[in-house]
Design an enzyme around this catalytic site. Sequence first.
Site, PDB file in Angstrom:
ATOM      1  N   GLY A  46       0.886  -1.171   0.000  1.00 16.56           N
ATOM      2  CA  GLY A  46       0.000   0.000   0.000  1.00 16.56           C
ATOM      3  C   GLY A  46       0.909   1.202   0.000  1.00 16.56           C
ATOM      4  O   GLY A  46       1.840   1.283  -0.790  1.00 16.56           O
ATOM      5  N   GLU A  47       0.703   2.094   0.924  1.00  9.98           N
ATOM      6  CA  GLU A  47       1.564   3.270   1.035  1.00  9.98           C
ATOM      7  C   GLU A  47       2.120   3.288   2.460  1.00  9.98           C
ATOM      8  O   GLU A  47       1.365   3.427   3.413  1.00  9.98           O
ATOM      9  CB  GLU A  47       0.746   4.517   0.693  1.00  9.98           C
ATOM     10  CG  GLU A  47       1.478   5.818   0.886  1.00  9.98           C
ATOM     11  CD  GLU A  47       2.854   5.832   0.233  1.00  9.98           C
ATOM     12  OE1 GLU A  47       2.954   5.531  -0.972  1.00  9.98           O
ATOM     13  OE2 GLU A  47       3.828   6.133   0.948  1.00  9.98           O
ATOM     14  N   SER A  48       3.436   3.126   2.569  1.00 14.55           N
ATOM     15  CA  SER A  48       4.025   2.958   3.903  1.00 14.55           C
ATOM     16  C   SER A  48       3.801   4.164   4.801  1.00 14.55           C
ATOM     17  O   SER A  48       3.647   4.013   6.016  1.00 14.55           O
ATOM     18  CB  SER A  48       5.515   2.646   3.789  1.00 14.55           C
ATOM     19  OG  SER A  48       6.203   3.681   3.112  1.00 14.55           O
ATOM     20  N   CYS A  78       6.083  -5.319   0.381  1.00 19.01           N
ATOM     21  CA  CYS A  78       6.213  -4.010  -0.256  1.00 19.01           C
ATOM     22  C   CYS A  78       6.208  -2.888   0.785  1.00 19.01           C
ATOM     23  O   CYS A  78       7.195  -2.745   1.495  1.00 19.01           O
ATOM     24  CB  CYS A  78       5.130  -3.856  -1.331  1.00 19.01           C
ATOM     25  SG  CYS A  78       5.597  -2.666  -2.587  1.00 19.01           S
ATOM     26  N   ARG A 107      13.205   2.767  -0.335  1.00 22.33           N
ATOM     27  CA  ARG A 107      11.825   3.049  -0.731  1.00 22.33           C
ATOM     28  C   ARG A 107      11.788   3.517  -2.196  1.00 22.33           C
ATOM     29  O   ARG A 107      12.673   4.237  -2.639  1.00 22.33           O
ATOM     30  CB  ARG A 107      11.303   4.142   0.195  1.00 22.33           C
ATOM     31  CG  ARG A 107       9.874   4.456   0.040  1.00 22.33           C
ATOM     32  CD  ARG A 107       9.361   5.332   1.201  1.00 22.33           C
ATOM     33  NE  ARG A 107       7.981   5.648   0.911  1.00 22.33           N
ATOM     34  CZ  ARG A 107       7.590   6.777   0.348  1.00 22.33           C
ATOM     35  NH1 ARG A 107       8.447   7.725   0.084  1.00 22.33           N
ATOM     36  NH2 ARG A 107       6.309   6.956   0.075  1.00 22.33           N
ATOM     37  N   ILE A 136       5.176  -3.098  -7.586  1.00 21.09           N
ATOM     38  CA  ILE A 136       4.422  -1.859  -7.768  1.00 21.09           C
ATOM     39  C   ILE A 136       5.063  -0.768  -6.917  1.00 21.09           C
ATOM     40  O   ILE A 136       5.001  -0.823  -5.688  1.00 21.09           O
ATOM     41  CB  ILE A 136       2.940  -2.048  -7.351  1.00 21.09           C
ATOM     42  CG1 ILE A 136       2.314  -3.233  -8.101  1.00 21.09           C
ATOM     43  CG2 ILE A 136       2.152  -0.761  -7.593  1.00 21.09           C
ATOM     44  CD1 ILE A 136       0.944  -3.649  -7.578  1.00 21.09           C
ATOM     45  N   ARG A 137       5.700   0.197  -7.580  1.00 20.67           N
ATOM     46  CA  ARG A 137       6.463   1.234  -6.846  1.00 20.67           C
ATOM     47  C   ARG A 137       7.241   0.572  -5.709  1.00 20.67           C
ATOM     48  O   ARG A 137       7.206   0.996  -4.558  1.00 20.67           O
ATOM     49  CB  ARG A 137       5.530   2.321  -6.283  1.00 20.67           C
ATOM     50  CG  ARG A 137       5.087   3.327  -7.311  1.00 20.67           C
ATOM     51  CD  ARG A 137       4.007   4.240  -6.766  1.00 20.67           C
ATOM     52  NE  ARG A 137       2.829   3.474  -6.393  1.00 20.67           N
ATOM     53  CZ  ARG A 137       2.250   3.475  -5.204  1.00 20.67           C
ATOM     54  NH1 ARG A 137       2.729   4.235  -4.239  1.00 20.67           N
ATOM     55  NH2 ARG A 137       1.197   2.744  -4.957  1.00 20.67           N
ATOM     56  N   HIS A 172       4.526  -8.349  -4.580  1.00 21.69           N
ATOM     57  CA  HIS A 172       3.183  -8.659  -4.064  1.00 21.69           C
ATOM     58  C   HIS A 172       2.773 -10.104  -4.384  1.00 21.69           C
ATOM     59  O   HIS A 172       2.035 -10.330  -5.358  1.00 21.69           O
ATOM     60  CB  HIS A 172       2.151  -7.738  -4.716  1.00 21.69           C
ATOM     61  CG  HIS A 172       2.166  -6.328  -4.227  1.00 21.69           C
ATOM     62  ND1 HIS A 172       1.292  -5.849  -3.273  1.00 21.69           N
ATOM     63  CD2 HIS A 172       2.952  -5.277  -4.571  1.00 21.69           C
ATOM     64  CE1 HIS A 172       1.528  -4.568  -3.042  1.00 21.69           C
ATOM     65  NE2 HIS A 172       2.525  -4.186  -3.826  1.00 21.69           N
ATOM     66  N   GLU A 174       0.534 -11.810  -3.148  1.00 26.96           N
ATOM     67  CA  GLU A 174      -0.918 -11.994  -2.997  1.00 26.96           C
ATOM     68  C   GLU A 174      -1.675 -11.630  -4.275  1.00 26.96           C
ATOM     69  O   GLU A 174      -2.866 -11.860  -4.369  1.00 26.96           O
ATOM     70  CB  GLU A 174      -1.427 -11.170  -1.797  1.00 26.96           C
ATOM     71  CG  GLU A 174      -1.583  -9.672  -2.024  1.00 26.96           C
ATOM     72  CD  GLU A 174      -0.259  -8.894  -2.046  1.00 26.96           C
ATOM     73  OE1 GLU A 174       0.821  -9.514  -1.998  1.00 26.96           O
ATOM     74  OE2 GLU A 174      -0.342  -7.658  -2.161  1.00 26.96           O
TER      75      GLU A 174
HETATM   76  N1  GLN Z   1       6.012   2.929  -2.643  1.00 17.69           N
HETATM   77  C1  GLN Z   1       5.181   2.489  -1.579  1.00 17.69           C
HETATM   78  C2  GLN Z   1       5.651   3.022  -0.236  1.00 17.69           C
HETATM   79  O1  GLN Z   1       6.634   3.660  -0.138  1.00 17.69           O
HETATM   80  C3  GLN Z   1       5.078   0.987  -1.513  1.00 17.69           C
HETATM   81  C4  GLN Z   1       4.311   0.482  -2.685  1.00 17.69           C
HETATM   82  C5  GLN Z   1       3.598  -0.807  -2.448  1.00 17.69           C
HETATM   83  O2  GLN Z   1       3.411  -1.240  -1.320  1.00 17.69           O
HETATM   84  N2  GLN Z   1       3.149  -1.402  -3.517  1.00 17.69           N
HETATM   85  O3  GLN Z   1       5.029   2.768   0.746  1.00 17.69           O
END
Ligand code: GLN
Length: 193
Positions: A46-48, A78, A107, A136-137, A172, A174
């Site tokens: 997700g987004e840390s 992630c 990151r 993903i990112r 990921h 999952e």
């Molecule tokens: N770039 C996101 C972060 O810094 C991580 C991306 C992800 O969990 N798919 O949290």
Amino acid sequence: MRIGVLGLQGAFREHVMTFEALGVATVVVRLPEQLSDINGLVIPGGESTAIGKLMMAYGFYDAIRQQHGAGMAVWGTCAGAILVAHEVLDAVPGQETLGIMDVAVRRNAYGRQVDSFEADLDFKHLEGDAFRGVFIRAPWIERVGEEVEVLAEHDGHIVAARERDMMATAFHPELTGDPRVHRFFLDHVVASS
Ligand code: GLN
């Protein structure tokens, strides 16, 4: 055996579905009290920064450290891999992590959203074909401590690692429908906690 998936933000439902497909009792964790009756916790992608803020607001930092100390295994995928790390490179200023796993994680290591990609990975201990990694990112794991076992690399960078009852994956598992990494977590990481 009961697994919890932190359900504050991000891709937590897919983890629940994968564990349920393996026949494992799974709970979405939204409150720290729920940590006391699980054997393993997944911190999802997700987004840390968003997950970290919500973890702080709900008191998850101390609760996770405490339950981990009492034997709860932890797997970060992630954003979750960032949140378990001792050290984060290119962190947002002031970004706090649990600091439980002896890894340094960079990151957004591959660049921004456009740099999301898939790649076949040779994931140690898994039988059968290569594991399809969805990035993903994604971060990568830049350094690991002495007790940490590298599980997968891509293009010369570590993308999965394990330290006793902790695991971090930059991608990921999952999102692929292939449950082998989840099975590995249950059989080897949770089992060693
Ligand atoms: N770039 C996101 C972060 O810094 C991580 C991306 C992800 O969990 N798919 O949290």
